[in-house]
Design a protein around this motif. Structure first.
Motif, PDB file in Angstrom:
ATOM      1  N   GLY A  77      57.070  24.229  28.233  1.00  0.00           N
ATOM      2  CA  GLY A  77      55.943  25.132  28.284  1.00  0.00           C
ATOM      3  C   GLY A  77      55.617  25.846  26.990  1.00  0.00           C
ATOM      4  O   GLY A  77      54.716  26.675  26.948  1.00  0.00           O
ATOM      5  N   ARG A  78      56.324  25.506  25.920  1.00  0.00           N
ATOM      6  CA  ARG A  78      56.027  26.103  24.625  1.00  0.00           C
ATOM      7  C   ARG A  78      56.504  25.157  23.545  1.00  0.00           C
ATOM      8  O   ARG A  78      57.045  24.104  23.820  1.00  0.00           O
ATOM      9  CB  ARG A  78      56.722  27.463  24.492  1.00  0.00           C
ATOM     10  N   ASN A  79      56.307  25.563  22.292  1.00  0.00           N
ATOM     11  CA  ASN A  79      56.750  24.738  21.179  1.00  0.00           C
ATOM     12  C   ASN A  79      58.225  25.019  20.916  1.00  0.00           C
ATOM     13  O   ASN A  79      58.584  26.056  20.377  1.00  0.00           O
ATOM     14  CB  ASN A  79      55.912  25.048  19.937  1.00  0.00           C
ATOM     15  N   TYR A  80      59.061  24.085  21.288  1.00  0.00           N
ATOM     16  CA  TYR A  80      60.496  24.243  21.083  1.00  0.00           C
ATOM     17  C   TYR A  80      60.832  23.705  19.704  1.00  0.00           C
ATOM     18  O   TYR A  80      61.140  22.524  19.543  1.00  0.00           O
ATOM     19  CB  TYR A  80      61.272  23.523  22.194  1.00  0.00           C
ATOM     20  N   ASN A  81      60.765  24.557  18.704  1.00  0.00           N
ATOM     21  CA  ASN A  81      60.873  24.120  17.319  1.00  0.00           C
ATOM     22  C   ASN A  81      62.041  24.728  16.556  1.00  0.00           C
ATOM     23  O   ASN A  81      62.050  24.702  15.319  1.00  0.00           O
ATOM     24  CB  ASN A  81      59.563  24.411  16.573  1.00  0.00           C
ATOM     25  N   THR A  82      63.007  25.272  17.268  1.00  0.00           N
ATOM     26  CA  THR A  82      64.215  25.737  16.605  1.00  0.00           C
ATOM     27  C   THR A  82      65.435  25.160  17.311  1.00  0.00           C
ATOM     28  O   THR A  82      65.403  24.882  18.511  1.00  0.00           O
ATOM     29  CB  THR A  82      64.321  27.269  16.585  1.00  0.00           C
ATOM     30  N   THR A  83      66.498  25.014  16.561  1.00  0.00           N
ATOM     31  CA  THR A  83      67.678  24.346  17.108  1.00  0.00           C
ATOM     32  C   THR A  83      68.279  25.106  18.286  1.00  0.00           C
ATOM     33  O   THR A  83      68.776  24.494  19.228  1.00  0.00           O
ATOM     34  CB  THR A  83      68.743  24.159  16.030  1.00  0.00           C
ATOM     35  N   ARG A  84      68.197  26.411  18.277  1.00  0.00           N
ATOM     36  CA  ARG A  84      68.851  27.200  19.321  1.00  0.00           C
ATOM     37  C   ARG A  84      68.167  27.037  20.681  1.00  0.00           C
ATOM     38  O   ARG A  84      68.714  27.434  21.705  1.00  0.00           O
ATOM     39  CB  ARG A  84      68.894  28.677  18.934  1.00  0.00           C
TER      40      ARG A  84
END
Length: 125
Positions: A103-110
């Motif tokens: 549902g969002r931009n998952y753009n970080t490793t965590r």
């Protein structure tokens, strides 16, 4: 436990193309977003692209969006990264990742719960 296995890396010349695949297995029913990251020995792991398994929403990092794209494979639970017009600076280990959220931009490793072992991409000039 979700298992991710990348394939398709290798050596390419500048201007060439490579197609990476990531096959997910295990508890994939809860894997709702999958993504690609890359890392070099001198840089932190950085976001490349992600795609939602729920609605197909695609995010691609701005610096590569005119050359790279991600998609869902024809086989269930397979993620593709198509890389065109490769440059030497694309040389990196490319990692597949998965998360149980969407549902969002998952753009970080965590943001990701599962990771593959990575596949090396080397682009020669």
């Amino acid at each position: 436990q979700v298992r991710l296995v990348e394939s398709g890396g290798g050596l390419a010349q500048a201007g060439g193309s490579l197609r990476l695949s990531c096959a997910a297995s295990g508890g994939t029913s809860g894997t709702l977003t999958m993504g690609w990251f890359r890392q070099t020995p001198v840089k932190a792991r950085e976001f490349v692209a992600s795609i939602s398994w729920v609605d197909g929403t695609l995010y691609v990092e701005e610096s590569v969006k005119d050359r790279f794209t991600a998609s869902r494979g024809s086989t269930k639970n397979v993620l593709i990264l198509q890389m065109n017009n490769l440059k030497p600076e694309d040389t990196a280990v490319y990692y597949c990742a998965a998360t149980r959220h969407w549902g969002r931009n998952y753009n970080t490793t965590r943001m990701y719960d599962y990771w593959g072992q990575g596949t090396q991409v080397t682009v020669s000039s």
